[in-house]
Design an enzyme around this catalytic site. Structure first.
Site, PDB file in Angstrom:
ATOM      1  CE  LYS A 282       9.563   2.195 -12.711  1.00 27.06           C
ATOM      2  NZ  LYS A 282       8.198   2.143 -12.124  1.00 27.06           N
ATOM      3  CD  GLU A 368       1.920   8.658   0.574  1.00 24.74           C
ATOM      4  OE1 GLU A 368       2.523   7.647   0.174  1.00 24.74           O
ATOM      5  OE2 GLU A 368       2.368   9.830   0.428  1.00 24.74           O
ATOM      6  NE  ARG A 396       5.852  10.602   2.969  1.00 29.78           N
ATOM      7  CZ  ARG A 396       6.550  10.692   1.845  1.00 29.78           C
ATOM      8  NH1 ARG A 396       6.374   9.815   0.884  1.00 29.78           N
ATOM      9  NH2 ARG A 396       7.412  11.657   1.670  1.00 29.78           N
TER      10      ARG A 396
END
Length: 635
Positions: A282, A368, A396
């Site tokens: 990253k 979730e 979700r």
């Protein structure tokens, strides 16, 4: 001489570039991303990490003739630059500009709209199945991050892909796993050689030969297969994917173009479901982002030279920071309180809680549904779990909220950050549906604070309530209020009248209360006197206050930063109808459409939800020309 990036008219032209030119192009792409995101804000670290990967994918599986699906889409900036959007890249995430995520309506190179994670494998498998039914031959590639693999949906897609045996390539973009350089180099070498045409042909011919050896052939073949699997299992994490029916290759260094190109060329000729495991870093190429990738995951404008984030001029704490700090204070006094989030430690403001109470903090990853049911299990045993998510992501887990929490009437608190308009992330991230999708659930209390102290009071109220409770608060800073000396809980279902008026009453929810007060001040100059009520609670409504004000004034104006269908205004209409009260009702909120990207201020102005827009709408209702409106803020 012009940059290579500027000369590219289509990704197909990558096939004509040398490795040296491709490496130069990678540097040019990074410079363009850093320069633009430093001005517009955006998802920097993840996009910088996949530049070489994107170049290699487009060179081998060139779009739009083939399909490349970017899971979530945080990392798709290089993809946009290689597919004809360089001239518009400076408008990234701006009103009327290009999206920060892949968007089918924006380019034929974007084959699927994304913004929420873990959808790529399922969608790619659907495309592969459609391709086969239509007897087409394009390649389908899903690029999914290691974080997105924590969601059940990704494994559901992999499970069916392994069963159907469709030609599908899944690229695991792994920017978290730590692996020894020596093991990584060896496994990368083996994966490239084990995908080569020579090796695959040799393997197939050997299998055929062993199958024809009398008596011992099958035993020898099984031994050879176990040896291959043992080597892979020792050097790589590929056995998980092999168990799903995928052929696994990797890990590959995601910044070595030559290795990536060789591997992708090899697997492009293979059949069936394939996983290519790629290791990336990253923030690659920009030291501040490499050093602090979490900060530069989703970042606002920053100083390109130093990496310093542009400071907020208001000086007020964000609602997220207020929530996180006060939850830690509440947890200090109540050992039953736990905090749960789904890969959003910093985003939901729970860093302090996690540091002070590590044994009571749970980051479940991008899962979730699990977060909600996990909280329900804790509540069954007497704890007071707080599930902190962005409003858009609770969508979700709707079934889990309904069946696992509300049906059992469990004391689970849902702290919904980014409730309302969120700005530049656009339609996938606006939290403008929560009031509608939660309001119809039995046992659930719903509240929206108008400022920081009301947020603290609602937080305390929720944790004292013997049942499920959801409160939503906006992205961005509060009003700059100092914490009240004493935070007292609120009586559930009671609003507060903030100012009086004879010509009508504005019932406002959440941050819209402040805009309502400004609008009421503006309208006084036009001899229109409106009362303003902070509803505080969307469910249950303050029946006594609402009905008495409706009868007294004959005009009710509802104001919410939510879609009008099924939202706060709908609840008010239902209550008045049930009580047989005849009053004029003017509902102000968001229309029946997906709201585009843009700053919160721009979008509130566009949809008439700032003080000026509210005043104009009311003046038009009363028959006064809207052109005479002057905002109270400017007086």
């Amino acid at each position: 001489m012009s940059r290579i990036l500027e000369r590219l008219e289509s990704p197909a032209e990558l096939k004509d570039l040398s490795l040296t030119e491709l490496a130069t192009l990678a540097q040019e792409i990074r410079e363009e991303i850093i320069g633009t995101v430093s001005q517009t804000g955006g998802h920097l670290a993840s996009s910088l990490g996949v530049v070489e990967l994107t170049i290699a994918l487009q060179r081998v599986f060139t779009t739009p003739d083939n399909n490349i699906l970017w899971d979530v889409g945080h990392q798709a900036y290089a993809h946009k630059l290689l597919t004809g959007r360089l001239d518009r890249f400076a408008t990234l995430r701006q009103l009327n500009g290009i999206s920060g995520f892949p968007k089918r309506s924006e380019s034929p190179h974007d084959c699927f709209d994304v913004g929420h994670s873990s959808t790529s494998i399922s969608a790619a498998l659907g495309m592969a199945a459609a391709r086969d039914l239509k007897k087409d031959d394009e390649k389908v590639v899903a690029v999914i991050g290691d974080g997105s693999l924590t969601a059940g949906l990704a494994f559901e897609g992999m499970n069916q892909a392994g069963h159907l045996k469709k030609n599908l390539i899944v690229v695991i973009n792994d920017n978290e796993m730590s692996i020894s350089p020596n093991v990584g180099a060896l496994s990368s070498f083996l994966s490239r050689k084990m995908t080569s045409e020579f090796f695959l042909r040799f393997k197939k011919e050997t299998e055929n030969a062993l199958n024809h050896v009398p008596r011992f052939g099958k035993d020898l073949l099984n031994l050879a297969r176990r040896a291959e699997e043992s080597l892979k299992g020792f050097l790589t994490p590929g056995m998980l994917f092999e168990a799903f029916g995928f052929d696994y290759f990797g890990p590959i260094d995601g910044h070595q173009l030559e290795d990536l190109l060789e591997t992708f060329q090899n697997v492009s000729r293979m059949k069936g479901p394939i996983v290519v495991h790629v290791l990336t870093r990253k923030g690659k190429g920009y030291p501040p982002a490499e050093t602090n990738p979490a900060l530069f995951h989703g970042v606002g404008p920053f100083d390109r030279e130093t990496g310093a984030i542009a400071s907020d001029k208001s000086g007020a704490k964000s609602y997220t920071a207020v929530f996180g700090q006060y939850l830690a204070e509440l947890a200090q006094a109540d050992p039953r309180i736990t905090a749960i989030t789904a890969a959003m430690l910093e985003g939901t403001g729970l860093k302090e809680f996690a540091e002070r109470f590590p044994e009571r903090f749970y980051d479940v990853g991008i899962a979730e549904q699990h977060a909600v049911t996990f909280a329900a299990g804790q509540a069954c045993k007497g704890l007071r779990p707080v599930v902190a998510l962005y409003s858009t992501f609770l969508q979700r887990a709707y079934d889990n909220v309904l069946h696992d929490v509300c049906l059992q009437n469990l004391p689970v608190t849902f702290a919904l950050d980014r409730g309302g308009l969120v700005g530049a992330d656009g339609p996938t991230h606006h939290g403008v549906f929560d009031l509608s999708y939660l309001r119809n659930l039995p046992n659930l209390t719903i509240a929206a604070p108008r400022d920081e102290n009301e947020l603290r009071r609602i937080m305390k109220t929720a944790l004292l309530h013997e049942g499920p409770f959801a409160y939503r608060y906006p992205r961005g800073n509060g009003l700059g209020l100092e914490p009240a000396a004493s935070i007292e809980p609120l009586p559930i279902g009671r609003g507060e009248k903030l100012c009086d008026g004879a010509d009508g009453v504005i019932f406002a929810a959440g941050v819209m209360v402040e805009e309502a007060l400004k609008a009421a001040e503006t309208l006084l100059a036009h001899e229109i006197s409106l009362a303003v009520v902070d509803a505080r609670f969307i469910k249950p409504l303050d029946q006594e206050l609402l009905t008495s004000e409706a009868i007294r004034t004959g005009l009710v104006i509802t104001l919410e930063e939510n879609v009008l269908q099924g939202g706060f205004g709908s609840a008010v209409l239902e209550l008045l109808a049930d009580e047989g009260i005849t009053a004029r009702v003017l509902r102000l909120g968001l229309p029946d459409k997906f709201i585009e990207q843009g700053s919160q201020a721009e979008l509130r102005s566009l949809y008439g939800l700032d003080a000026k827009g509210i005043s104009q709408t009311v003046l038009e209702y009363f028959g006064t020309p809207a052109t005479t409106v002057h905002s109270a803020e400017n007086n």
